[in-house]
Design a protein around this motif. Structure first.
Motif, PDB file in Angstrom:
ATOM      1  N   HIS A  79       4.955  15.173 -16.315  1.00 29.64           N
ATOM      2  CA  HIS A  79       6.248  14.915 -15.353  1.00 29.64           C
ATOM      3  C   HIS A  79       7.602  15.700 -15.774  1.00 29.64           C
ATOM      4  O   HIS A  79       8.200  16.417 -15.213  1.00 29.64           O
ATOM      5  CB  HIS A  79       6.326  13.492 -15.165  1.00 29.64           C
ATOM      6  CG  HIS A  79       7.655  13.534 -13.966  1.00 29.64           C
ATOM      7  ND1 HIS A  79       7.756  13.897 -12.873  1.00 29.64           N
ATOM      8  CD2 HIS A  79       8.980  13.001 -14.146  1.00 29.64           C
ATOM      9  CE1 HIS A  79       8.695  13.751 -12.229  1.00 29.64           C
ATOM     10  NE2 HIS A  79       9.529  12.851 -13.233  1.00 29.64           N
ATOM     11  N   LEU A  80       7.551  15.519 -17.151  1.00 26.35           N
ATOM     12  CA  LEU A  80       8.819  15.983 -17.608  1.00 26.35           C
ATOM     13  C   LEU A  80       8.710  17.552 -17.868  1.00 26.35           C
ATOM     14  O   LEU A  80       9.938  18.171 -17.804  1.00 26.35           O
ATOM     15  CB  LEU A  80       9.209  15.538 -18.900  1.00 26.35           C
ATOM     16  CG  LEU A  80       9.676  13.798 -19.133  1.00 26.35           C
ATOM     17  CD1 LEU A  80       9.689  13.286 -20.643  1.00 26.35           C
ATOM     18  CD2 LEU A  80      11.205  13.748 -18.423  1.00 26.35           C
ATOM     19  N   ILE A  81       7.811  18.065 -18.144  1.00 26.42           N
ATOM     20  CA  ILE A  81       7.473  19.466 -18.308  1.00 26.42           C
ATOM     21  C   ILE A  81       7.699  20.180 -16.858  1.00 26.42           C
ATOM     22  O   ILE A  81       8.538  21.190 -16.639  1.00 26.42           O
ATOM     23  CB  ILE A  81       6.282  19.937 -18.785  1.00 26.42           C
ATOM     24  CG1 ILE A  81       6.189  19.542 -20.269  1.00 26.42           C
ATOM     25  CG2 ILE A  81       5.792  21.488 -18.114  1.00 26.42           C
ATOM     26  CD1 ILE A  81       4.507  19.625 -20.786  1.00 26.42           C
ATOM     27  N   HIS A  82       7.217  19.590 -15.762  1.00 23.33           N
ATOM     28  CA  HIS A  82       7.710  20.077 -14.358  1.00 23.33           C
ATOM     29  C   HIS A  82       8.958  19.900 -13.898  1.00 23.33           C
ATOM     30  O   HIS A  82       9.387  21.000 -13.495  1.00 23.33           O
ATOM     31  CB  HIS A  82       6.819  19.306 -13.381  1.00 23.33           C
ATOM     32  CG  HIS A  82       5.283  19.793 -13.393  1.00 23.33           C
ATOM     33  ND1 HIS A  82       4.810  21.017 -12.455  1.00 23.33           N
ATOM     34  CD2 HIS A  82       4.209  19.493 -14.147  1.00 23.33           C
ATOM     35  CE1 HIS A  82       3.527  21.224 -12.862  1.00 23.33           C
ATOM     36  NE2 HIS A  82       3.105  20.019 -13.720  1.00 23.33           N
ATOM     37  N   VAL A  83       9.767  18.927 -14.416  1.00 25.03           N
ATOM     38  CA  VAL A  83      11.164  18.670 -14.104  1.00 25.03           C
ATOM     39  C   VAL A  83      11.917  19.625 -14.815  1.00 25.03           C
ATOM     40  O   VAL A  83      12.602  20.425 -14.257  1.00 25.03           O
ATOM     41  CB  VAL A  83      11.886  17.398 -14.409  1.00 25.03           C
ATOM     42  CG1 VAL A  83      12.992  17.103 -14.632  1.00 25.03           C
ATOM     43  CG2 VAL A  83      10.910  16.175 -13.715  1.00 25.03           C
ATOM     44  N   GLU A  84      11.588  20.186 -16.198  1.00 17.36           N
ATOM     45  CA  GLU A  84      12.286  21.112 -16.835  1.00 17.36           C
ATOM     46  C   GLU A  84      12.027  22.498 -16.084  1.00 17.36           C
ATOM     47  O   GLU A  84      12.969  23.198 -16.096  1.00 17.36           O
ATOM     48  CB  GLU A  84      11.851  21.144 -18.000  1.00 17.36           C
ATOM     49  CG  GLU A  84      12.564  22.041 -19.021  1.00 17.36           C
ATOM     50  CD  GLU A  84      11.921  21.869 -20.757  1.00 17.36           C
ATOM     51  OE1 GLU A  84      11.899  22.821 -21.127  1.00 17.36           O
ATOM     52  OE2 GLU A  84      11.955  20.811 -21.084  1.00 17.36           O
ATOM     53  N   GLU A  85      10.781  22.830 -15.766  1.00 16.98           N
ATOM     54  CA  GLU A  85      10.341  24.102 -14.955  1.00 16.98           C
ATOM     55  C   GLU A  85      11.289  24.302 -13.890  1.00 16.98           C
ATOM     56  O   GLU A  85      11.708  25.319 -13.726  1.00 16.98           O
ATOM     57  CB  GLU A  85       8.837  24.253 -15.016  1.00 16.98           C
ATOM     58  CG  GLU A  85       8.217  24.521 -16.259  1.00 16.98           C
ATOM     59  CD  GLU A  85       6.662  24.456 -16.209  1.00 16.98           C
ATOM     60  OE1 GLU A  85       6.180  24.209 -14.907  1.00 16.98           O
ATOM     61  OE2 GLU A  85       6.045  24.836 -17.259  1.00 16.98           O
ATOM     62  N   ALA A  86      11.119  23.163 -13.149  1.00 23.12           N
ATOM     63  CA  ALA A  86      11.841  23.188 -11.754  1.00 23.12           C
ATOM     64  C   ALA A  86      13.552  23.554 -11.989  1.00 23.12           C
ATOM     65  O   ALA A  86      13.862  24.222 -11.171  1.00 23.12           O
ATOM     66  CB  ALA A  86      11.571  22.058 -10.893  1.00 23.12           C
ATOM     67  N   GLY A  87      14.038  23.089 -13.017  1.00 21.53           N
ATOM     68  CA  GLY A  87      15.491  23.065 -13.457  1.00 21.53           C
ATOM     69  C   GLY A  87      15.626  24.525 -14.055  1.00 21.53           C
ATOM     70  O   GLY A  87      16.834  25.221 -13.911  1.00 21.53           O
TER      71      GLY A  87
END
Length: 89
Positions: A79-87
């Motif tokens: 989840h955190l990787i996807h949040v970081e990539e989206a940002g």
């Protein structure tokens, strides 16, 4: 809950991850107490656009707590990787 409470101040994005299902399977039951287990965790996360995404992670160990820990940590990392990539986009 303890892991979420400890991580939330540092990673508030994990509040978007919710445990949906937790399954334990014995892999090699002939080994009795030395048998390995596979823990499968299914989660739901809320995307930035408000839609839901479902995903699963797996942990394997001869210790059920270790296998559960592996699967849970992988879910938060995913989840955190996807949040970081989206940002970063």
């Amino acid at each position: 809950m303890a892991l979420r409470k400890a991580l939330s101040p540092h990673f508030p994005a994990i509040e978007g991850v919710h445990l949906i299902d937790y399954k334990v399977r014995v892999i090699n039951s002939r080994d009795e107490t030395a048998a390995s287990v596979r823990v499968i965790i299914e989660c739901r996360r809320t995307r930035s656009d408000g839609s839901a995404e479902y995903f699963g992670t797996i942990g394997v160990s001869s210790n059920i707590i270790d296998a559960s820990w592996q699967a849970l940590v992988d879910a938060y990392e995913y989840h955190l990787i996807h949040v970081e990539e989206a940002g970063a986009v």
